[in-house]
Structure formats: structure tokens, C-alpha cells
Write an enzyme that holds these catalytic residues in place. Sequence first.
Site, mmCIF file in Angstrom:
data_model
loop_
_atom_site.group_PDB
_atom_site.id
_atom_site.type_symbol
_atom_site.label_atom_id
_atom_site.label_comp_id
_atom_site.label_asym_id
_atom_site.label_seq_id
_atom_site.Cartn_x
_atom_site.Cartn_y
_atom_site.Cartn_z
ATOM 1 N N ASP A 28 51.023 49.556 -43.997
ATOM 2 C CA ASP A 28 52.073 50.217 -43.226
ATOM 3 C C ASP A 28 53.389 49.452 -43.334
ATOM 4 O OD1 ASP A 28 53.357 51.815 -41.186
ATOM 5 O OD2 ASP A 28 51.383 52.100 -40.268
ATOM 6 N N HIS A 53 52.345 54.216 -44.104
ATOM 7 C CA HIS A 53 52.897 54.683 -42.836
ATOM 8 C C HIS A 53 52.361 56.056 -42.449
ATOM 9 C CE1 HIS A 53 55.726 54.354 -39.599
ATOM 10 N NE2 HIS A 53 56.467 55.372 -39.980
ATOM 11 N N SER A 62 55.104 57.201 -35.769
ATOM 12 C CA SER A 62 56.396 56.588 -36.045
ATOM 13 C C SER A 62 57.357 56.842 -34.872
ATOM 14 C CB SER A 62 56.933 57.113 -37.378
ATOM 15 O OG SER A 62 57.994 56.313 -37.842
#
Length: 304
Positions: free
Chosen positions: A248, A275, A111
Site C-alpha cells: 500500500d 492501495h 482511502s
Amino acid sequence: MKTGSKIITLDNGYHLWTSTQGEGDIHLLALHGGPGGNHEYWEDAADQLAKQGLNVQVTMYDQLGSLYSDQPDYDDPEIAAKYLTYEYFLDEVDEVRDKLGLDNCYLIGQSWGGLLAQEYAVKYGQHLKGTIISSMVDDTDDYIESINRRRQEIFPQSEINFMRECEENNDYDNKRYQEDVQILNINFLDRRQPCKLYHIKRIGGLPVYHAFQGDNEFVVTGKLKDWHFRKYLKEIKMPTLLTFGEEDTMPLETARIMQKEIPNSRLVTTPNAGHHHMVDNPDVYYKHVADFIREVEAGTFKGE
């Protein structure tokens, strides 16, 4: 490197918590997301890679403002202006790498950490054998389009309108709104429930998160809304693995564009995972990572 926790003092005087786990001559530096998240989902990374037959020393750390590391007074405008920047966090990665004596290593970032991994591979790529970009696109506009689509997959338009009304009025503490956010989290962030990343109470990092992201993963009101990196992807020269969860928040359409733009890269996906796909489906996630490292070490890695 010795395993275990170590506090390092940065040149700016702040202290960061670091931890190294695992054995072997291969070194992997792990960057957490958020920003303002923490190292916790990397805690078993060395064990997971060992299960895949690969011995790796994994070093993780909490970035400035996160969990066990120092948390500056970001209410001070001078401190906020100096440390709540892309440049600070990027250079922090290199200072941590240097102070821990890591070179010719692998870098993995998830991320926000994947954003830093992209920028690090361009600016400091001489220190890397390979880069693993996990659940991070190269353009925030694509991410914003994706999270808006994700809302439409779950909620009727009336509930989406309610959420948008709360956001327009800065009413993020609204109980119904936060319940909606949690439904989205369970579908697209942490599909394995109960999630080991949830805490009874938030444990730091919010000032950094709010400055860059906003209130939650499904709205972008901070500095991240203006992040666009695609034109630099061709400058990433080392072997690169792109890994995304199939459910995701980050769009796979953009991941495919990134794979074409990064010269020596491969895209893999993790099924039934959001995610945090290293938590949702660790066997598949870490097999991808182990296979990538093994191929780079053997000199047989080829992008797609």
C-alpha cells in the site's frame, strides 16, 4: 431496500447517484476514495461477499463532484468555500444514510473514504454496527513519509530529484513526470494490470481531488496535508476493522498504531496488493470483510 440505481436530492438541491446491490438484512454503506474518485471498485462488493457465504446489501454512491453525481462550479469561490470542506463531505455521508433509510448499518471507506469513516464513527457512531477503514491512516504526515519511501524503492535518486523539480515548478504535465507517476501507480496503487479502474479519459472529480490531494497520489499539496486525527481515535467505540494492502501507499506502521488506539479494532493485510487491494486481491480482501461482519453479527468479534 430495492436494488438498482437511485438519484437522491440533497437538502442543498444537488443530486447524488446511488446504487444498491445484493440481498439480505445486513446493510453496508460504501464510501469511495479520491476525493473525487467514484463508486466503481465497490460495484462487485455484494457479489464478492456472497462468494464468501455472506449475503449483504451494499449501497454505494458518487460523492458530490464525482462521476454520475452533480458537479458544482468549483471555480465560483463561494461554492468552493462551502462544499470543498471536510465538514461538508462528512455531513453528506449522514444525509445519504438518512435519505436511504439506513440505520444500524456497517460503514466501509477506502482511502479518502476511510478518512470519512474515521470521522463519521466519532461524530455519528450511533448509527453504526461496525466500521471498516480501508487503506487510510490517521495522520497525513505519516502518509507523506511513506510515499517518499515508496519512490526510493523504485527510482534512483536522480529520478527522484527530477520529480521533485517538476513539483517545485508546478510542471505536473511533464510527460516524463507522468510516466514516473504511472510506474508508482502500478507498483503501489493498482498492481493488477490492466486495471479496470483506468479510463480512456478522466471522467470528473478533478477539482475535488486537486483541492484536497494535489496532482497525484505521490504528492500532497492540498488540504489533506494538514489532516491529523489520532487524538480522536479512542472515541471510535464500535467494532472496527483496519484493512491495508501489503504494498500500500499507506504505511502499515501507522496502521498498527491505529489498531492500538481504537479500542475494539483488528488489523488485517492483503498480500500482493496495493492501495486498491479490493481490486488487486479480492478473494483475500473480501474474506477479511466477511469474517468481520459475521463475527460482529454473532457478537463474537474481539479486537486485538
